[in-house]
Design an enzyme around this catalytic site. Structure first.
Site, mmCIF file in Angstrom:
data_model
loop_
_atom_site.group_PDB
_atom_site.id
_atom_site.type_symbol
_atom_site.label_atom_id
_atom_site.label_comp_id
_atom_site.label_asym_id
_atom_site.label_seq_id
_atom_site.Cartn_x
_atom_site.Cartn_y
_atom_site.Cartn_z
ATOM 1 N N GLU A 1 -33.236 5.230 -71.955
ATOM 2 C CA GLU A 1 -33.757 3.627 -71.406
ATOM 3 C C GLU A 1 -32.980 3.171 -70.430
ATOM 4 O O GLU A 1 -33.227 2.320 -69.404
ATOM 5 C CB GLU A 1 -34.247 2.827 -72.601
ATOM 6 C CG GLU A 1 -34.797 1.545 -72.149
ATOM 7 C CD GLU A 1 -35.083 0.508 -73.325
ATOM 8 O OE1 GLU A 1 -36.106 -0.168 -73.216
ATOM 9 O OE2 GLU A 1 -34.412 0.918 -74.311
ATOM 10 N N SER B 1 -37.827 -2.976 -81.853
ATOM 11 C CA SER B 1 -37.533 -4.449 -82.309
ATOM 12 C C SER B 1 -38.136 -5.003 -83.168
ATOM 13 O O SER B 1 -39.398 -4.715 -83.393
ATOM 14 C CB SER B 1 -37.401 -5.178 -81.122
ATOM 15 O OG SER B 1 -36.383 -4.918 -79.964
ATOM 16 N N GLN C 1 -43.034 1.794 -77.713
ATOM 17 C CA GLN C 1 -41.628 2.088 -78.511
ATOM 18 C C GLN C 1 -41.507 1.021 -79.598
ATOM 19 O O GLN C 1 -41.664 -0.372 -79.269
ATOM 20 C CB GLN C 1 -40.400 1.784 -77.505
ATOM 21 C CG GLN C 1 -39.064 1.752 -78.193
ATOM 22 C CD GLN C 1 -38.123 1.741 -77.227
ATOM 23 O OE1 GLN C 1 -38.110 2.359 -76.069
ATOM 24 N NE2 GLN C 1 -36.936 0.782 -77.617
ATOM 25 N N GLY C 2 -41.206 1.096 -80.930
ATOM 26 C CA GLY C 2 -41.412 0.277 -82.028
ATOM 27 C C GLY C 2 -39.937 0.283 -82.799
ATOM 28 O O GLY C 2 -39.508 0.969 -83.717
ATOM 29 N N GLU D 1 -25.430 -9.966 -73.626
ATOM 30 C CA GLU D 1 -24.404 -10.249 -74.656
ATOM 31 C C GLU D 1 -23.857 -9.222 -75.401
ATOM 32 O O GLU D 1 -22.601 -8.761 -75.539
ATOM 33 C CB GLU D 1 -24.794 -11.273 -75.645
ATOM 34 C CG GLU D 1 -24.985 -12.805 -75.091
ATOM 35 C CD GLU D 1 -26.410 -12.612 -74.316
ATOM 36 O OE1 GLU D 1 -26.921 -13.780 -73.644
ATOM 37 O OE2 GLU D 1 -27.302 -11.700 -74.548
#
Length: 409
Positions: free
Chosen positions: A244, A129, A126-127, A390
């Site tokens: 996810e 971030s 998975q690309g 967060e």
């Protein structure tokens, strides 16, 4: 609350359990495996799963699945989780990009990629971030331009799990520099094995290197490998992130229950079970695992009854935050139960192994950790990947509770 399953689900459960007893190695999960043993197991197990019709069994029959109902799919997940058996050929393919292609892909994309995912012939990473675009994913800088009938991709991705072994990467790239922040982004399926891609493993202190940096220097993919349409990648990516963050309603608690059972045995063995504070912390951990289990049933009930109210939304938003923070607390408890022994490295520096029960790889290391120590280190990442704690709090506050948005600089 009625927690019983319908009779047909229990019949299906017995079928799955019998298949697992006949096919899963007798010593599965009881010892670490070398990298070569794990590779051989994965190859044979994928063949068995495919032959049994268990891979992506909830997919429609026309795309190779069994068209299982929600309840049947839950039972399937529960039985494989009970046995500690892998249910998928490739997590990123089976659970993330495959369902995304099912929802947004063209018929040509479905015919090209879905059968190969089902047969375990293609692996993915998975690309999303980037160094300056993690929680704020809309700030990504990787870009792609059309050159004839191919997209040319340039940029960098980071924290890319399995990139060193993947055949394809599903990535987000900016395809319209003039569009607003969350527009002008496309979702591309890019072959990994080409000269324009460099993978650099990020080695952790315990010797594992699951995460990677990936650099794109004029990497290419076919024009047709855009999922959901050009400049529509943001909504497609949100679908992937939804898969996810919410794929194991009634099974997610099981690995924590198993781990907690081992901690109780450890505390009894080394005498810490008589410590009032340790006992209280173990009881608190037990209660949190039960909360995960009960919330799993609540989530399943919401799906089965098609409930869409604020309570259901809150449950989905808090789930990942709850278990990831729980796991860090429990790993801190584990080190306190061990005391100074927690500082002693008891793993073998000569072994290149896969840890039993977790599917985590421990490479050859000068810092040979035990299984428990490896889990301690990995737990630190769990409040980050798949949506930071967060950001999850912001989602709960703003979208569920209706609080004012966080002030922006």
């Amino acid at each position: 609350m009625d927690l019983s399953y319908p009779p047909e689900a229990e019949v299906f459960r017995r079928e799955i359990r019998a298949w697992l007893e006949a096919n899963l190695p007798a010593d599965w999960g009881q010892r670490a495996m070398t990298a070569e043993e794990r590779t051989a197991f994965n190859r044979d197990w994928t063949r068995r799963l495919y032959g049994g019709g268990w891979i992506c069994a909830s997919w429609p029959k026309e795309y190779g699945g069994r068209g299982l109902s929600t309840m049947a799919a839950v039972v399937l997940n529960e039985e494989f989780a009970r046995a500690g058996a892998p249910l998928r050929a490739d997590f990123f393919g089976d659970t993330l990009v495959g369902p995304t292609i099912l929802k947004w892909g063209t018929e040509e994309q479905k015919q090209e990629f879905l059968p190969r995912i089902l047969r375990g012939e293609i692996s993915w990473c998975q690309g999303f971030s980037e160094p300056d675009a993690g929680s704020d994913l809309g700030s990504l800088k990787t870009w792609a331009r059309l050159d004839g009938d191919e997209w040319v991709v340039n940029g960098q991705k980071v924290w890319t799990t399995q990139a060193q072994d993947a055949d394809y990467i599903f990535l987000l790239a900016r395809t319209d520099a003039q569009a607003p922040k969350h527009a002008g982004i496309s979702y591309l399926l890019v072959p990994m094995r080409q000269p324009g891609i460099e993978v650099r493993p990020i080695v952790q202190v315990d010797g594992s290197a699951e995460f990677n940096e990936v650099f794109f220097n004029d990497a290419r993919c076919p024009e047709a490998n855009v999922v959901g349409g050009v400049n529509q990648g943001w909504k497609v990516a949100m679908t992937t992130l939804g898969f996810e963050r919410g794929t194991s309603a009634t099974t997610g608690h099981r690995r924590f229950q198993k781990e907690l059972d081992e901690l109780v045995k450890l505390a009894q063995k080394n005498g810490r079970a008589t410590d009032a504070v340790i006992r209280q912390r173990l009881a608190t951990a037990w209660s949190k695992v039960k909360i995960m289990q009960i919330n799993g049933y609540r989530s399943l009930t919401a799906v089965l009854t098609d409930r869409k109210d604020p309570g259901v939304a809150a449950l989905g938003a808090t789930n990942k935050m709850f278990w990831s923070e729980y796991h860090q607390e429990t790993m801190d408890l584990a080190t306190d139960i061990l005391g100074m022994d927690a500082q002693v490295l008891t793993g073998s520096p000569a072994e290149d192994t896969w840890l039993p029960g977790y599917g985590r790889h421990r490479g050859r290391a000068t810092y040979p950790v035990s299984q428990l120590q490896a889990q301690f280190f990995f737990s630190r990442s769990e409040t980050i990947w798949g949506g930071t704690a967060e950001i999850q709090r912001n989602i709960v506050g703003e979208r569920v509770l209706g609080l004012p948005k966080e002030p922006r600089p």
